[in-house]
Design a protein around this motif. Structure first.
Motif, PDB file in Angstrom:
ATOM      1  N   VAL A 153     -27.940 112.406  26.063  1.00 19.77           N
ATOM      2  CA  VAL A 153     -27.451 112.661  27.419  1.00 19.77           C
ATOM      3  C   VAL A 153     -25.925 112.646  27.401  1.00 19.77           C
ATOM      4  CG1 VAL A 153     -27.444 111.919  29.826  1.00 19.77           C
ATOM      5  CG2 VAL A 153     -29.491 111.580  28.424  1.00 19.77           C
ATOM      6  N   LEU A 154     -25.326 113.736  27.878  1.00 21.16           N
ATOM      7  CA  LEU A 154     -23.881 113.863  27.928  1.00 21.16           C
ATOM      8  C   LEU A 154     -23.344 113.315  29.244  1.00 21.16           C
ATOM      9  CD1 LEU A 154     -21.205 115.205  26.751  1.00 21.16           C
ATOM     10  CD2 LEU A 154     -21.802 117.166  28.198  1.00 21.16           C
ATOM     11  N   ARG A 173     -30.399 101.686  30.028  1.00 20.84           N
ATOM     12  CA  ARG A 173     -31.736 102.286  30.050  1.00 20.84           C
ATOM     13  C   ARG A 173     -32.162 102.818  28.671  1.00 20.84           C
ATOM     14  NH1 ARG A 173     -35.530 102.079  33.512  1.00 20.84           N
ATOM     15  NH2 ARG A 173     -35.880 104.303  33.747  1.00 20.84           N
ATOM     16  N   ASN A 174     -31.369 102.500  27.652  1.00 22.18           N
ATOM     17  CA  ASN A 174     -31.688 102.850  26.254  1.00 22.18           C
ATOM     18  C   ASN A 174     -31.600 104.343  25.945  1.00 22.18           C
ATOM     19  OD1 ASN A 174     -32.264 100.132  25.384  1.00 22.18           O
ATOM     20  ND2 ASN A 174     -34.223 100.271  26.477  1.00 22.18           N
ATOM     21  N   TYR A 175     -30.732 105.049  26.666  1.00 21.01           N
ATOM     22  CA  TYR A 175     -30.483 106.446  26.334  1.00 21.01           C
ATOM     23  C   TYR A 175     -29.436 106.542  25.219  1.00 21.01           C
ATOM     24  CZ  TYR A 175     -33.039 108.069  30.453  1.00 21.01           C
ATOM     25  OH  TYR A 175     -34.025 108.340  31.374  1.00 21.01           O
ATOM     26  N   HIS A 176     -29.497 107.633  24.469  1.00 20.91           N
ATOM     27  CA  HIS A 176     -28.457 107.963  23.494  1.00 20.91           C
ATOM     28  C   HIS A 176     -27.359 108.687  24.263  1.00 20.91           C
ATOM     29  CE1 HIS A 176     -27.176 109.162  19.271  1.00 20.91           C
ATOM     30  NE2 HIS A 176     -26.351 109.852  20.056  1.00 20.91           N
ATOM     31  N   VAL A 177     -26.291 107.983  24.560  1.00 19.31           N
ATOM     32  CA  VAL A 177     -25.239 108.509  25.439  1.00 19.31           C
ATOM     33  C   VAL A 177     -24.122 109.128  24.616  1.00 19.31           C
ATOM     34  CG1 VAL A 177     -23.636 107.988  27.311  1.00 19.31           C
ATOM     35  CG2 VAL A 177     -25.762 106.673  27.087  1.00 19.31           C
ATOM     36  N   VAL A 178     -23.771 110.364  24.970  1.00 12.07           N
ATOM     37  CA  VAL A 178     -22.619 111.051  24.395  1.00 12.07           C
ATOM     38  C   VAL A 178     -21.545 111.114  25.477  1.00 12.07           C
ATOM     39  CG1 VAL A 178     -21.759 113.155  23.305  1.00 12.07           C
ATOM     40  CG2 VAL A 178     -24.136 112.434  22.944  1.00 12.07           C
ATOM     41  N   ALA A 179     -20.450 110.424  25.257  1.00  9.11           N
ATOM     42  CA  ALA A 179     -19.377 110.352  26.250  1.00  9.11           C
ATOM     43  C   ALA A 179     -18.277 111.337  25.894  1.00  9.11           C
ATOM     44  CB  ALA A 179     -18.811 108.936  26.321  1.00  9.11           C
ATOM     45  N   GLY A 192     -17.626 100.509  23.788  1.00  8.90           N
ATOM     46  CA  GLY A 192     -17.894  99.199  24.366  1.00  8.90           C
ATOM     47  C   GLY A 192     -18.827  99.254  25.562  1.00  8.90           C
ATOM     48  N   LEU A 193     -18.818 100.387  26.271  1.00  6.38           N
ATOM     49  CA  LEU A 193     -19.721 100.563  27.405  1.00  6.38           C
ATOM     50  C   LEU A 193     -21.134 100.912  26.974  1.00  6.38           C
ATOM     51  CD1 LEU A 193     -17.552 102.553  29.993  1.00  6.38           C
ATOM     52  CD2 LEU A 193     -17.912 100.090  29.817  1.00  6.38           C
ATOM     53  N   GLY A 194     -21.290 101.287  25.687  1.00  7.37           N
ATOM     54  CA  GLY A 194     -22.618 101.608  25.192  1.00  7.37           C
ATOM     55  C   GLY A 194     -22.812 103.020  24.707  1.00  7.37           C
ATOM     56  N   ALA A 195     -21.745 103.828  24.696  1.00  7.79           N
ATOM     57  CA  ALA A 195     -21.868 105.192  24.175  1.00  7.79           C
ATOM     58  C   ALA A 195     -22.214 105.167  22.685  1.00  7.79           C
ATOM     59  CB  ALA A 195     -20.571 105.954  24.390  1.00  7.79           C
ATOM     60  N   LYS A 196     -23.116 106.052  22.269  1.00  9.45           N
ATOM     61  CA  LYS A 196     -23.460 106.192  20.857  1.00  9.45           C
ATOM     62  C   LYS A 196     -22.526 107.167  20.154  1.00  9.45           C
ATOM     63  CE  LYS A 196     -27.173 103.568  20.863  1.00  9.45           C
ATOM     64  NZ  LYS A 196     -27.221 102.296  20.120  1.00  9.45           N
ATOM     65  N   GLU A 197     -22.011 108.133  20.919  1.00 14.66           N
ATOM     66  CA  GLU A 197     -21.059 109.104  20.388  1.00 14.66           C
ATOM     67  C   GLU A 197     -19.964 109.324  21.428  1.00 14.66           C
ATOM     68  OE1 GLU A 197     -22.752 112.804  18.831  1.00 14.66           O
ATOM     69  OE2 GLU A 197     -24.734 111.884  18.998  1.00 14.66           O
ATOM     70  N   VAL A 198     -18.757 109.602  20.951  1.00  9.57           N
ATOM     71  CA  VAL A 198     -17.661 109.994  21.828  1.00  9.57           C
ATOM     72  C   VAL A 198     -17.115 111.318  21.316  1.00  9.57           C
ATOM     73  CG1 VAL A 198     -15.402 109.397  22.771  1.00  9.57           C
ATOM     74  CG2 VAL A 198     -17.078 107.585  22.332  1.00  9.57           C
ATOM     75  N   VAL A 199     -17.063 112.314  22.214  1.00 13.53           N
ATOM     76  CA  VAL A 199     -16.603 113.642  21.839  1.00 13.53           C
ATOM     77  C   VAL A 199     -15.431 114.043  22.720  1.00 13.53           C
ATOM     78  CG1 VAL A 199     -18.884 114.336  21.017  1.00 13.53           C
ATOM     79  CG2 VAL A 199     -18.243 114.800  23.397  1.00 13.53           C
ATOM     80  N   SER A 200     -14.674 115.010  22.264  1.00 16.50           N
ATOM     81  CA  SER A 200     -13.518 115.484  23.020  1.00 16.50           C
ATOM     82  C   SER A 200     -13.945 116.522  24.058  1.00 16.50           C
ATOM     83  CB  SER A 200     -12.493 116.106  22.081  1.00 16.50           C
ATOM     84  OG  SER A 200     -12.992 117.336  21.570  1.00 16.50           O
ATOM     85  N   ARG A 201     -13.056 116.812  24.979  1.00 16.80           N
ATOM     86  CA  ARG A 201     -13.327 117.871  25.943  1.00 16.80           C
ATOM     87  C   ARG A 201     -13.560 119.199  25.238  1.00 16.80           C
ATOM     88  NH1 ARG A 201      -8.248 116.453  29.879  1.00 16.80           N
ATOM     89  NH2 ARG A 201      -9.089 114.572  30.879  1.00 16.80           N
ATOM     90  N   HIS A 202     -12.818 119.425  24.145  1.00 16.86           N
ATOM     91  CA  HIS A 202     -12.960 120.683  23.406  1.00 16.86           C
ATOM     92  C   HIS A 202     -14.363 120.832  22.829  1.00 16.86           C
ATOM     93  CE1 HIS A 202     -11.630 124.167  21.069  1.00 16.86           C
ATOM     94  NE2 HIS A 202     -12.251 123.639  20.029  1.00 16.86           N
TER      95      HIS A 202
END
Length: 331
Positions: A153-154, A173-179, A192-202
């Motif tokens: 989930v993005l 809620r145990n989602y795989h979060v992409v921030a 720290g908030l729980g994101a599994k991945e962090v990606v850029s706007r690009h």
């Protein structure tokens, strides 16, 4: 309580001011319930209410603040009594009716919710309208069939108020979060908030936007809108959905019908302003329970005083605030 402090915005033909003033309880508008406000919060709309061309406030002088939490001190509404802990967000509050940036407020009883068990007044304002919007987004996505096993989930605009709370709620809620964020310095914050991945706007949006792109995410929470929303729609998996609640990226969405008719993608509009009370209460109960982030106060929020409010309101319009900023109205 005959006089109290408030942030007052005033506009004349020649001047515009934003200042802390001492006003009288008699200056408050008509309403069923009078509340001693203990906490409020900062939202983008509040920042707009404090600039001359924000197109939020219709008449002056005015007290902004679309969120408030406090204690009932008097009530003509039988649903509320003196001493009740209550919260109120949106409707006309802070737009056409004096809002939460004063130590007292008088509101229509139909706009008020009893504080749910599981939340303090302070925690309720860490959530506020941003939390309600994030929780509504997740609720609607789950109504559309989203569950953790469906995929990633993005969350766009992930360091903002709605984005930050959405990341934390989805993680709970145990989602795989992409921030997604344009701020490289905030990656640690998002993990720290729980994101599994962090990606850029690009990684989310780049020109040209294809009508259909690689199926990447099962769903998305999007408080950005504009071209970002168009790009996200093109990358949602078959049968997925995007919950959109904002327009910081613009109002024009250059998309096509292809995501909708070839992949069955749903575009879910999220409105927290006039959300029906029955649904509103349900969402607040969820925010006090299964959607309450474990790091609600520690990671997402910072607290300021009424005197610090003007500079913080300026900062939110410049994209300089992270997460949620709450305002303590008592000294």
């Amino acid at each position: 309580m005959n006089s109290f402090k408030a942030l007052v915005v005033d506009k004349t033909e020649t001047d515009f001011t934003v200042a802390i003033q001492t006003i009288s309880i008699e200056d408050l508008p008509e309403g069923d319930v009078t509340i001693q406000v203990l906490y409020s919060s900062i939202n983008y709309k509040d920042g707009l209410a404090c600039i001359p061309n924000g197109k939020i406030v219709n008449s002056y002088p005015f007290i902004p603040g679309i969120d408030l939490a406090g204690i009932v001190i008097s009530s003509k509404d039988p649903r509320f009594k003196e001493g009740d802990e209550v919260i109120a967000t949106s409707y006309e509050i802070g737009v056409s009716h004096y809002g939460g940036y004063g130590q007292y407020a008088r509101l229509c009883g139909d706009w008020i919710i009893p504080l749910p068990k599981g939340l303090t007044l302070k925690e309720a304002m860490v959530l506020g309208t941003a939390g309600l919007t994030a929780a509504l987004s997740i609720h609607r996505l789950e109504e559309n069939g989203l569950s953790p096993e469906k995929g990633k989930v993005l969350v766009t605009g992930a360091t903002g108020g709605v984005g930050s709370v959405a990341v934390a709620m989805l993680a709970k809620r145990n989602y795989h979060v992409v921030a997604s964020t344009g701020k490289e310095s905030e990656h640690t914050y998002l993990y720290g908030l729980g994101a599994k991945e962090v990606v850029s706007r690009h990684d989310v949006y780049s020109e040209p936007i294809r009508p259909l792109d690689k199926q990447t995410w099962a769903a998305a929470v999007d408080p950005v809108g504009g071209k970002t929303l168009a790009a996200v729609l093109s990358k949602i998996q078959y049968g997925g959905a995007v919950a959109v609640s904002g327009l910081t990226g613009g109002t024009d969405v250059p998309t096509s019908v292809f995501p909708f008719i070839l992949r069955g993608v749903q575009l879910l509009g999220i409105d927290s302003v006039y959300c029906p009370m029955e649904l509103r209460k349900l969402i607040w109960e969820r925010m006090a329970n299964d959607l309450k982030p474990t790091q609600l106060l520690q990671s997402i929020a910072r607290e300021i005083t009424l005197e610090q409010l003007p500079s913080a309101l300026s900062a939110i319009l410049k994209g300089q605030l992270r997460g949620r900023t709450i305002v303590k109205l008592t000294s």
